[in-house]
Design an enzyme around this catalytic site. Sequence first.
Site, PDB file in Angstrom:
ATOM      1  N   SER A 171     -11.015  -0.039   3.256  1.00 50.15           N
ATOM      2  CA  SER A 171     -10.304  -0.285   4.519  1.00 50.15           C
ATOM      3  C   SER A 171      -9.783   1.040   5.056  1.00 50.15           C
ATOM      4  CB  SER A 171      -9.124  -1.224   4.281  1.00 50.15           C
ATOM      5  OG  SER A 171      -9.603  -2.432   3.759  1.00 50.15           O
TER       6      SER A 171
ATOM      7  N   GLU B 290      -5.332   4.388   6.111  1.00 48.09           N
ATOM      8  CA  GLU B 290      -4.992   4.183   4.695  1.00 48.09           C
ATOM      9  C   GLU B 290      -5.380   5.401   3.844  1.00 48.09           C
ATOM     10  OE1 GLU B 290      -5.865   0.280   2.737  1.00 48.09           O
ATOM     11  OE2 GLU B 290      -6.810   1.569   1.235  1.00 48.09           O
TER      12      GLU B 290
ATOM     13  N   ARG C  35       0.824  -1.223   0.000  1.00 52.20           N
ATOM     14  CA  ARG C  35       0.000   0.000   0.000  1.00 52.20           C
ATOM     15  C   ARG C  35       0.855   1.269   0.000  1.00 52.20           C
ATOM     16  NH1 ARG C  35      -2.034  -3.325  -1.155  1.00 52.20           N
ATOM     17  NH2 ARG C  35      -3.863  -4.426  -0.435  1.00 52.20           N
TER      18      ARG C  35
HETATM   19  C1  LIG Z   1     -15.554   0.430  -1.163  1.00 52.27           C
HETATM   20  C2  LIG Z   1     -14.058   0.591  -1.325  1.00 52.27           C
HETATM   21  C3  LIG Z   1     -13.249  -0.521  -1.464  1.00 52.27           C
HETATM   22  C4  LIG Z   1     -11.855  -0.384  -1.610  1.00 52.27           C
HETATM   23  N1  LIG Z   1     -11.086  -1.495  -1.757  1.00 52.27           N
HETATM   24  C5  LIG Z   1      -9.742  -1.397  -1.930  1.00 52.27           C
HETATM   25  C6  LIG Z   1      -8.925  -2.555  -2.107  1.00 52.27           C
HETATM   26  O1  LIG Z   1      -9.413  -3.678  -2.128  1.00 52.27           O
HETATM   27  N2  LIG Z   1      -7.599  -2.390  -2.264  1.00 52.27           N
HETATM   28  C7  LIG Z   1      -7.015  -1.139  -2.265  1.00 52.27           C
HETATM   29  O2  LIG Z   1      -5.783  -1.060  -2.419  1.00 52.27           O
HETATM   30  N3  LIG Z   1      -7.769  -0.017  -2.115  1.00 52.27           N
HETATM   31  C8  LIG Z   1      -9.105  -0.113  -1.948  1.00 52.27           C
HETATM   32  N4  LIG Z   1      -9.875   1.012  -1.766  1.00 52.27           N
HETATM   33  C9  LIG Z   1      -9.229   2.335  -1.737  1.00 52.27           C
HETATM   34  C10 LIG Z   1      -9.267   3.087  -3.091  1.00 52.27           C
HETATM   35  O3  LIG Z   1     -10.203   2.529  -3.948  1.00 52.27           O
HETATM   36  C11 LIG Z   1      -7.910   3.104  -3.777  1.00 52.27           C
HETATM   37  O4  LIG Z   1      -6.940   3.676  -2.941  1.00 52.27           O
HETATM   38  C12 LIG Z   1      -7.934   3.884  -5.086  1.00 52.27           C
HETATM   39  O5  LIG Z   1      -6.735   3.678  -5.801  1.00 52.27           O
HETATM   40  C13 LIG Z   1      -8.145   5.387  -4.907  1.00 52.27           C
HETATM   41  O6  LIG Z   1      -8.348   5.932  -6.182  1.00 52.27           O
HETATM   42  P1  LIG Z   1      -9.046   7.326  -6.377  1.00 52.27           P
HETATM   43  O7  LIG Z   1      -8.938   7.684  -7.799  1.00 52.27           O
HETATM   44  O8  LIG Z   1     -10.417   7.289  -5.814  1.00 52.27           O
HETATM   45  O9  LIG Z   1      -8.092   8.249  -5.484  1.00 52.27           O
HETATM   46  P2  LIG Z   1      -8.495   9.573  -4.704  1.00 52.27           P
HETATM   47  O10 LIG Z   1      -9.218   9.197  -3.458  1.00 52.27           O
HETATM   48  O11 LIG Z   1      -9.154  10.524  -5.605  1.00 52.27           O
HETATM   49  O12 LIG Z   1      -7.053  10.110  -4.296  1.00 52.27           O
HETATM   50  C14 LIG Z   1      -6.234   9.393  -3.395  1.00 52.27           C
HETATM   51  C15 LIG Z   1      -4.827   9.996  -3.417  1.00 52.27           C
HETATM   52  O13 LIG Z   1      -4.261   9.824  -4.714  1.00 52.27           O
HETATM   53  C16 LIG Z   1      -3.897  11.099  -5.251  1.00 52.27           C
HETATM   54  N5  LIG Z   1      -4.132  11.094  -6.682  1.00 52.27           N
HETATM   55  C17 LIG Z   1      -5.294  10.920  -7.350  1.00 52.27           C
HETATM   56  N6  LIG Z   1      -5.087  10.993  -8.676  1.00 52.27           N
HETATM   57  C18 LIG Z   1      -3.761  11.232  -8.841  1.00 52.27           C
HETATM   58  C19 LIG Z   1      -2.925  11.438  -9.959  1.00 52.27           C
HETATM   59  N7  LIG Z   1      -3.380  11.426 -11.212  1.00 52.27           N
HETATM   60  N8  LIG Z   1      -1.595  11.663  -9.749  1.00 52.27           N
HETATM   61  C20 LIG Z   1      -1.090  11.708  -8.482  1.00 52.27           C
HETATM   62  N9  LIG Z   1      -1.836  11.542  -7.392  1.00 52.27           N
HETATM   63  C21 LIG Z   1      -3.158  11.296  -7.565  1.00 52.27           C
HETATM   64  C22 LIG Z   1      -4.761  12.095  -4.528  1.00 52.27           C
HETATM   65  O14 LIG Z   1      -4.196  13.395  -4.579  1.00 52.27           O
HETATM   66  C23 LIG Z   1      -4.785  11.497  -3.139  1.00 52.27           C
HETATM   67  O15 LIG Z   1      -3.574  11.785  -2.482  1.00 52.27           O
HETATM   68  C24 LIG Z   1     -11.266   0.904  -1.620  1.00 52.27           C
HETATM   69  C25 LIG Z   1     -12.106   2.038  -1.478  1.00 52.27           C
HETATM   70  C26 LIG Z   1     -13.479   1.885  -1.330  1.00 52.27           C
HETATM   71  C27 LIG Z   1     -14.347   3.106  -1.212  1.00 52.27           C
END
Ligand SMILES: Cc1cc2nc3c(=O)[nH]c(=O)nc-3n(C[C@H](O)[C@H](O)[C@H](O)COP(=O)(O)OP(=O)(O)OC[C@H]3O[C@@H](n4cnc5c(N)ncnc54)[C@H](O)[C@@H]3O)c2cc1C
Length: 407
Positions: free
Chosen positions: A299, A402, A170
């Site tokens: 998580s 996380e 992670r």
């Molecule tokens: C129901 C649910 C289940 C999940 N299950 C998992 C799982 O099984 N495994 C897991 O690893 N995660 C899981 N997650 C967490 C999440 O889905 C991941 O961390 C995902 O990669 C976040 O993506 P996002 O685009 O929504 O990021 P955001 O929430 O929009 O951003 C998160 C971070 O990434 C940065 N960011 C976003 N885009 C960019 C970019 N283009 N360049 C640089 N930085 C950027 C943001 O600035 C911020 O710091 C889960 C979340 C939910 C809600």
Amino acid sequence: MTRISPSFADITTMRVGGSIARFVEPRSRVGMIEAVEDADSAHLPLCVIGGGSNLLASDTPFEGVVVRDARRNIDVLDQAAPREGNDLTVHVNATAGTNWDDFVDFCVRMGLQGVEGLSGIPGTVGASVVQNIGAYGQEVGAEVEAVEVWDRLEKKTMTLPAADMGFGYRTSALKKSMYDAPGRPAESFFPTPRFVVLSVTFALKHSAGGRVDFAQLAGALGVDVGAQMETSVIRAAVLSVRARKGMLEDPGRYDTLWMKGTKQSVEAKADAEGSGDGDASTMVSDSSVPDYDRWSCGSFFINPVLSADQAAVLPQEAPRFAIAEAQGGSSVKTSAAWLIDHAGFHKGYPRERNAQAKATLSTKHTLALTNRGAATAADVIALADEVRVGVKRAFGIELVPEPVILH
Ligand SMILES: Cc1cc2nc3c(=O)[nH]c(=O)nc-3n(C[C@H](O)[C@H](O)[C@H](O)COP(=O)(O)OP(=O)(O)OC[C@H]3O[C@@H](n4cnc5c(N)ncnc54)[C@H](O)[C@@H]3O)c2cc1C
């Protein structure tokens, strides 16, 4: 219709967070770079957001710029190139704004193996490499060839090979650029890394079959760990296991003004339903009924990685998984969900003593903190603090959140 700016509650899966002073959605690569650079050169707070699924924003107004990449393109780079020998590698590039599960769906349909275990994880391709998403025995970092970024410090684009991405459990070099220590935000480059992801190139295998590498998934499929199955079957099983645990997004969010159009397969499914054509997808529920267990960041705490001494004082029955360190040696990962449950915070906590609680643990998964419909960020933070303090008191272990927490 006038679109001014959303609030963080409109564009995050936790559905909390205050107003945003300026919201920009660039539609080109140069537009993305300009939006980031304009904010940085004006010394404004910057948040590059993807699906908002790993972000807990504060209730107070954000007096800066939120940038969301509107590019959602997937290109198979080797399409026209002849395959060399027995090498089945296929390179696929996706822009940062591409919905992650749209990407997985595309790969499985194309007969490409490598990301099927990551089906149903919310968010975007850009953010997937920030925290090196993982589930059911796969991690995205293992499939990444290179990441194209904008370096906010040097003010130039770069292509980072996977070896320079510092992928770990992670984490990545990008995530590390945001923190001085685990959970402690750095002065510079928070809440968005120094390197803004523009696109990711993956090296996948041309194969319709994949390996089932996780006991829970093997159980759901009725096979042994290590069995070979069609990737489409693995994907369907992952989606159904995730649905049972409330670990899929609430599909209703894609009907809202600020999320509409950000996930292609939602529209595809609506079209398919219109034509009577069914499909396996992440949208496995009636979107008219909110499932509050899905209003979360997934998580909330990372599974703690412990030294041998710390692991030795854990109760005998606590889960322990040996993990190899990059610099040699090994440490032990335990389960944050187990610690939380055994510290007295059970599924649904604190609903058994306060039925009106606005933020609770998920009723399906101890590790997810959820918004029951009317929570504020302060409610979620208060619950997170209570759990963190309770686990520390019971086991002496400090849980690290996380999600990125914007105070
Ligand atoms: C129901 C649910 C289940 C999940 N299950 C998992 C799982 O099984 N495994 C897991 O690893 N995660 C899981 N997650 C967490 C999440 O889905 C991941 O961390 C995902 O990669 C976040 O993506 P996002 O685009 O929504 O990021 P955001 O929430 O929009 O951003 C998160 C971070 O990434 C940065 N960011 C976003 N885009 C960019 C970019 N283009 N360049 C640089 N930085 C950027 C943001 O600035 C911020 O710091 C889960 C979340 C939910 C809600």
